[in-house]
Design an enzyme around this catalytic site. Structure first.
Site, mmCIF file in Angstrom:
data_model
loop_
_atom_site.group_PDB
_atom_site.id
_atom_site.type_symbol
_atom_site.label_atom_id
_atom_site.label_comp_id
_atom_site.label_asym_id
_atom_site.label_seq_id
_atom_site.Cartn_x
_atom_site.Cartn_y
_atom_site.Cartn_z
ATOM 1 N N MET A 1 0.842 -1.106 0.084
ATOM 2 C CA MET A 1 -0.126 -0.075 0.073
ATOM 3 C C MET A 1 0.744 1.146 -0.035
ATOM 4 O O MET A 1 0.542 2.305 -0.697
ATOM 5 C CB MET A 1 -0.871 0.130 1.185
ATOM 6 C CG MET A 1 -2.246 -0.910 1.087
ATOM 7 S SD MET A 1 -3.452 -0.432 -0.127
ATOM 8 C CE MET A 1 -4.128 0.792 0.711
ATOM 9 N N LYS B 1 -13.653 3.540 8.221
ATOM 10 C CA LYS B 1 -12.874 2.871 7.696
ATOM 11 C C LYS B 1 -13.363 1.306 8.113
ATOM 12 O O LYS B 1 -13.486 0.313 7.546
ATOM 13 C CB LYS B 1 -11.492 3.034 7.591
ATOM 14 C CG LYS B 1 -10.570 1.883 6.796
ATOM 15 C CD LYS B 1 -10.892 1.850 5.334
ATOM 16 C CE LYS B 1 -10.269 0.842 4.636
ATOM 17 N NZ LYS B 1 -9.353 -0.002 5.022
ATOM 18 N N GLU C 1 -17.789 -4.366 3.684
ATOM 19 C CA GLU C 1 -17.330 -5.077 2.688
ATOM 20 C C GLU C 1 -17.364 -6.489 2.807
ATOM 21 O O GLU C 1 -17.622 -7.312 1.725
ATOM 22 C CB GLU C 1 -15.757 -4.356 2.506
ATOM 23 C CG GLU C 1 -14.936 -5.336 1.643
ATOM 24 C CD GLU C 1 -13.280 -4.987 2.169
ATOM 25 O OE1 GLU C 1 -12.993 -3.577 2.204
ATOM 26 O OE2 GLU C 1 -12.578 -5.878 2.261
ATOM 27 N N TYR C 2 -17.054 -6.850 4.109
ATOM 28 C CA TYR C 2 -17.158 -8.393 4.486
ATOM 29 C C TYR C 2 -18.402 -8.984 4.179
ATOM 30 O O TYR C 2 -18.653 -9.979 3.518
ATOM 31 C CB TYR C 2 -16.893 -8.625 6.017
ATOM 32 C CG TYR C 2 -15.345 -8.622 6.277
ATOM 33 C CD1 TYR C 2 -14.553 -7.852 5.977
ATOM 34 C CD2 TYR C 2 -15.145 -9.643 7.471
ATOM 35 C CE1 TYR C 2 -13.168 -7.978 6.313
ATOM 36 C CE2 TYR C 2 -13.561 -9.681 7.527
ATOM 37 C CZ TYR C 2 -12.808 -8.662 7.113
ATOM 38 O OH TYR C 2 -11.532 -8.923 7.610
ATOM 39 N N GLY D 1 -7.358 -0.960 -2.164
ATOM 40 C CA GLY D 1 -6.517 -1.982 -2.342
ATOM 41 C C GLY D 1 -5.374 -1.856 -3.418
ATOM 42 O O GLY D 1 -5.078 -0.691 -3.852
ATOM 43 N N ASP E 1 11.346 2.740 4.856
ATOM 44 C CA ASP E 1 10.912 1.341 4.985
ATOM 45 C C ASP E 1 12.280 0.709 5.691
ATOM 46 O O ASP E 1 13.184 0.845 5.255
ATOM 47 C CB ASP E 1 10.376 0.731 3.775
ATOM 48 C CG ASP E 1 9.715 -0.433 4.079
ATOM 49 O OD1 ASP E 1 8.592 -0.517 4.336
ATOM 50 O OD2 ASP E 1 10.311 -1.603 4.274
#
Lengths: 295, 295, 295, 295
Positions: free
Chosen positions: A11, A166, A173-174, A114, A30
């Site tokens: 992401m 969110k 969404e599930y 996503g 990172d």
């Protein structure tokens, strides 16, 4: 505008790319030096113009806690931290309070989209003060899809509201995914009658009540593998679905479809179900019904 | 009193034994000559004193239909047929009407108790006219457990009421079993905390709110196999649970626990779930989440 | 044996009475002076022989926390505290740890039986060390019903196991109640067919698979009010059902019937459902279906 | 091409208008002379060129049965009947067989799109033989939205497949609506945190995983009435959702979200819940919990 990103996973890297493509300067850090622009958080901080803007995109929970704690020691008054990860909204209160002790502002940003977000843009739900949200707007505008701002971005409320929204988004969404999946099984079970299961889903993309982006994704999946022969019915779940249930319980909100979706995932991961062993044992006790013995 | 029984399977044979033990003369017929008292239905009918009383204990649906149809040709006006099988209550209306054309009376009797009925007695719910129910009362009294009649027997209403009540009984039974089974899994999953799962169920048998006969059966099952290691979580369902859902749908009655119990059984019998394959495929499409590939 | 009880509400008072009836000396303290034996916790502590045994029976959460905190300051090494309230099992770990700092032992005891416990005895599930459980056994034996100890008492495991088992017990209880309730509605809806709904439940008490103590209570309720005409379908829930769902979520245990039971209670308390307003609004949008306008 | 339509209600009238707008000649018959083009079915039949094409758009069940029966007496060999109503797919087998006895062909067409179909086009799922589907293709092309045919039309299989696919579509639709509705309630319940509930839904329209046409409709509804203050949470259901459950039960397909959606509608229409009265009565019996008395 110049922003720092901490966390360049799938992401985070996509967000960096989209920001850069839309004219935002980005320096990313990172743990993996192969993808990091700088050697450490300190170097990241030094690179950024003040007042700084730092976007966090690391795993929710302990990792985010640690990053926030570190930032509280290195950032300066007037800097702004945006947590774009999947943190629980209740964590935002603590993170915001900690950063406030050193004069650092905080926004929580729920991000949806996503792997498609890089090209399509990300849907954004944010929580925080109006002035800080205004300040970060160029970043939000760069991340979100083209079109009217209020169709892909919402300032949902004070700190925590973004991640709460969110979380609810993910709970929905599930349930949406489970809804289509039940329909898929109903069609697939009657392959004596339905000659073209993928074709049915494909035909639902225009004109029908059930058309949606998830439907389009299912159409893609069925084009690649019309009988889903190469995929196992084993489904993980991330924390947000679970939190949704917990919040529902706390607020006395009935969520039968969201919970059904989560429970179906739990079951999908079991080799054998302890509960159903108990039911089989009971049936055997009262009815003399045969049981399947374990190997 | 002398009664004929058609069908001497597990339930029918037990009922014959209990009736005989309680002073009812019984002549039984079964397709299996090893257990049958007579060679055929005609011989059975000839054996019985008139007006006759015939108890049917054969599989619901086509087999019961055929037996009723045959009885309609051989019985005489004033005879009484009792269907003690698990027929759908809607079948009772047709069976009753067919027999009425030849003057034969009809009672539908829902019977509960399983393999324990022989020793404990059977719980009975019957539908029919008051005079016919009164006429068959010696049979009902012989079958049911000792104790007050109204604690093990009910004349629930007109024809169909007995099987309707039994259908609801079985729907409840499914949900009760699932309830205990979920509790079992919750205890078993925390074996780091719960040192004695069978002991917990055993201790619930006296004094607690959840004490019941099903609980006692689960205690027995866990005494025989404390971890249910020798039993697979694969559970069949008989028609009555399904009919319960269908009636609920027809009458707009919400039945979330009964349906959950049925669905859990459906899932328990699947090697892989088409629905969960679809969910896994969707997650993979939007999130790039890894899927388990089928072997 | 002489025990102190803190909290003489409905449950605490009943337990005091049952203990006294079974030869245990009891001194009780309650905030309400009308029912209290002593003026305060200090006086209670002074009254008890050492090493002391104190049973807490106050509301879970903040009140129990406060009592435990106070006891940690007034009890002495070797004393034993038993929390018989409906505390969350996770609270037991903190309570036990706090008391351990002053050498005081701890047992958590889940207690079932409701208002019937006084006469029937209480079902008990306890967590703690073997020696402390042994030490308190005369108290447990006085509280529990007559009959074999292991049918009404279990030492389920270490600290927390008692309340965990009680939590699961209550989750099951919720689902059992909902199961019977759905059956009730299925019978009641067909009063054209079922002439005697209370009679059906009454007849299930002997011989059937669904016989249980809850069934007996439903029979009692229907004897008092055959159509439940004087009772509203409004149902509260206590914390334990909610905790059960949360633990299920944490441990990936599917609990469709327990959650359905909780959600049904949530709905029962709503004047109007926001979710169903949204569904009605959606139907109106796509289908032009009429909506009921709020007054 | 010239087609006859029987039934000019909301859906039939919209379909006539869309067909005419796309160059199909239409003669319509309706019981209501104000909207009918002809005086009766006989006149309709005489108006159409042979071999004829008749589209039925009347209520499923008895009305459709009657229209099919009448058409079987007036149509000629080689004519084609398309049932575009919401008939149960099992009815298609009988309708098809009856018409076949007089040489009349049959197609079942599931139609989605609601009141929006007139402008957007209707999504179509049809069942029948390949040659008859090909024959009627100009009609299907006129009805469906612009764009690739296979994104709004599917020849799903033999007779019955069209209505089966539509039934599953509606089952999914119910569950999708419930999913969003639960999310709405979760947001609305936390209006202390979420300052702009309609804004959250609006922002989900681009970029997010949950974007869909139903979401757009919910956004519209919330724009018209941000708190849904003028709408009651009372939701009817049509037959197709119920049939979906029945088919699921028949085929052992677990459908927890679809059934949850139906049950939520059942509950939404109850003034008081018999089941919850029973739960309240039980709680009162064992715990002495207060009940709300009915007025």
């Amino acid at each position: 505008m110049h922003i720092g990103i901490i966390g360049l996973g799938k992401m985070g890297a996509n967000m960096r790319a989209r920001l850069q493509a839309n004219g935002i300067e980005v320096t990313g850090f990172d743990q993996n030096p192969d993808v990091s622009d700088v050697a450490g958080v300190n170097e990241l901080i030094e690179t950024l113009p003040t007042p700084r803007l730092v976007w966090i995109m690391v795993p929710a929970g302990a990792v985010t806690d640690a990053v926030i704690a570190e930032l509280a020691t290195v950032l300066s008054s007037g800097d702004l931290v945006i947590d774009g990860g999947n943190s629980r909204f209740t964590d935002d209160f603590a993170h915001s309070a900690l950063l406030a002790t050193v004069g650092v502002h905080y926004i929580d940003a729920g991000v949806s989209g996503g792997v498609w977000g890089l090209t399509n843009g990300f849907g954004l739900m944010v929580g925080g003060s109006a002035d800080q949200v205004e300040r970060a707007m160029p970043v939000f505008d760069a991340l979100r899809p083209a079109g009217p701002r209020d169709e892909s971005f919402v300032h949902a409320g004070a700190v925590g509201a973004g991640h709460y929204a969110k979380m609810v988004h993910n709970g929905i969404e599930y349930a949406l995914m489970q809804s289509y999946a039940e329909g898929y099984e109903l069609l697939e079970k009657r392959d004596d009658l339905i000659a073209d299961v993928p074709g049915v889903f494909k035909a639902w993309q225009r004109g029908t009540v059930v058309r949606s982006w998830l439907l389009e994704l299912l159409v893609r999946a069925l084009e690649e593998d019309p009988e889903l022969a190469n995929i196992e019915g084993f489904v993980e779940d991330s924390g947000e679905g679970r939190w949704t249930i917990e919040e529902a319980i706390s607020n006395a909100v009935p969520v039968p479809t969201i919970s059904a979706a989560i429970f179906a995932r739990f079951v999908s991961r079991q080799d054998d179900s302890p509960a159903m062993k108990a039911v089989a044992a009971l049936r055997n006790q009262f009815g003399g019904h045969a049981v399947k013995t374990a190997d």
